[in-house]
Enzyme design. Structure first.
Site, PDB file in Angstrom:
ATOM      1  N   LEU A 107      92.903  30.068  28.795  1.00  0.00           N
ATOM      2  CA  LEU A 107      91.443  29.991  28.788  1.00  0.00           C
ATOM      3  C   LEU A 107      91.062  28.747  28.007  1.00  0.00           C
ATOM      4  CD1 LEU A 107      90.463  33.710  27.977  1.00  0.00           C
ATOM      5  CD2 LEU A 107      90.051  32.524  30.147  1.00  0.00           C
ATOM      6  N   ASP A 108      90.030  28.027  28.460  1.00  0.00           N
ATOM      7  CA  ASP A 108      89.663  26.811  27.735  1.00  0.00           C
ATOM      8  C   ASP A 108      88.995  27.172  26.414  1.00  0.00           C
ATOM      9  OD1 ASP A 108      86.732  26.944  28.012  1.00  0.00           O
ATOM     10  OD2 ASP A 108      87.071  26.512  30.126  1.00  0.00           O
ATOM     11  N   ILE A 109      88.800  26.194  25.572  1.00  0.00           N
ATOM     12  CA  ILE A 109      88.354  26.433  24.195  1.00  0.00           C
ATOM     13  C   ILE A 109      86.986  27.111  24.145  1.00  0.00           C
ATOM     14  CG2 ILE A 109      87.275  24.154  23.963  1.00  0.00           C
ATOM     15  CD1 ILE A 109      88.331  24.131  21.051  1.00  0.00           C
ATOM     16  N   ASN A 110      86.140  26.905  25.158  1.00  0.00           N
ATOM     17  CA  ASN A 110      84.803  27.485  25.155  1.00  0.00           C
ATOM     18  C   ASN A 110      84.729  28.828  25.864  1.00  0.00           C
ATOM     19  OD1 ASN A 110      83.599  25.255  23.815  1.00  0.00           O
ATOM     20  ND2 ASN A 110      83.656  24.097  25.725  1.00  0.00           N
TER      21      ASN A 110
END
Length: 337
Positions: A107-110
């Site tokens: 999952l991306d950081i955001n």
């Protein structure tokens, strides 16, 4: 008992079985100091190396297959370490002796939500591979109007920079005004795929939460920054989805571990906040061109802080313990600390 070399390497989380077969063909693997060949087997007590680095392993029959579900908060990166010193999803995971956790997808950081980890590399690779057709379900808050025509377009498929992509389904979850929540399902795990699909229709994703991976839903009792170990029924359901058999070494929870998980369902731990101070220090260190000071949850830091004396050490220790009490870590039934 011996096992095929590529199977042992894949289970250790070093890559898929196909990639490990290629590594053997390329002469990158050795057993007891001898360059291995495809078809060789390895047993307990053998010295196994990949690219000259020692690989710690156990035969399959001795290992208990384990899976944990982690609720990733916003601000953590999906990596074992980060040169900028940012918090990672591995910071809060329990340690396992002579093994390591393998992350299933990213999952991306955001983005937030469900991340699965297992001690079985082959299991992880099968769950991630597009050929398995494993569904990933997301709750997405979208800025803009998602008309029926746009929904059909996203389900029929659009062309992205890395090839065609599509949603398996799109359904409305609710909300008011400009920001509405939608549930979408994809069968691939390409980088930022969900966000890019919406962007292709000039829509912006303001929140993204993964709610399901395959047969496993985000546990209702789980809070951000916390993890829970899955029991045998949940693990067996995931195994069935990728056509893997249960291990003779066992699967799931037993004894005290099982009682701890049952207790967690009745008394969920509070959310664990992302270390904002660590994020700030990493940005400052990057701006000044120096290595970031990485704060670990056991209170250690690297590199060591200079000066301050015994009084300062006591002050830091007290502050750390207070933070532990605030986030519930001191009574965490799963931390093992």
């Amino acid at each position: 008992m011996s096992e095929k070399l590529q199977k042992v390497l894949a289970r250790s989380g070093l890559g898929s079985r196909r990639h490990m077969e290629q590594a053997i063909i390329d002469g990158r693997v050795s057993v007891n100091g001898v360059v291995a060949s495809l078809g060789d087997r390895v047993a307990v007590g053998d010295e196994l190396r990949l690219d000259g680095r020692l690989v710690h392993f156990s035969v399959e029959s001795e290992l208990r297959r384990r899976v944990i579900a982690y609720y990733k908060p916003e601000g953590e990166i999906c990596s074992r370490s980060d040169p900028e010193g940012r918090p990672t999803v591995f910071d809060n995971l329990p340690r396992i002796k002579d093994e390591r956790w393998v992350m299933v997808g990213r999952l991306d950081i955001n983005s937030t939500g469900l991340l699965l980890f297992t001690n079985d590399g082959e299991f992880a690779n099968r769950l991630m591979h597009p050929s398995s057709g494993i569904e990933r379900e997301y709750a997405v808050r979208v800025m803009g109007t998602l008309t029926p025509e746009v929904q059909r377009t996203l389900c029929d498929g659009v062309e992205l920079d890395d090839g065609p992509a599509r949603f398996e389904s799109v359904s409305e979850l609710g909300g008011e005004g400009f920001n509405r929540w939608w549930q979408v399902v994809v069968k691939e795990g390409r980088n930022r795929e969900v966000r890019r699909l919406f962007e292709s229709q000039n829509l912006k994703v303001s929140r993204l939460l993964r709610t399901r991976y395959g047969t496993q839903k985000l546990p209702r009792e789980l809070r951000t920054g916390r993890w829970v170990e899955l029991d045998k029924p949940d693990i067996d359901a995931l195994l069935g989805a990728v056509e893997l058999r249960p291990r003779r070494g066992g699967t799931g929870l037993f004894g005290i571990a099982k009682r701890r998980v049952d207790k967690l369902r009745d008394n969920p731990l509070p959310p664990r906040p992302v270390d904002a101070g660590r994020q700030r220090r990493s940005r400052e260190a990057a701006a000044e061109g120096r290595p970031a000071r990485i704060q670990r949850h056991d209170g250690n830091a690297r590199p060591a802080q200079q000066g301050g004396g015994a009084g300062a050490d006591q002050q830091r220790k007290g502050g750390f313990l207070r933070q532990q009490r605030r986030d519930g870590r001191n009574k965490d039934p799963q931390s093992g600390e």
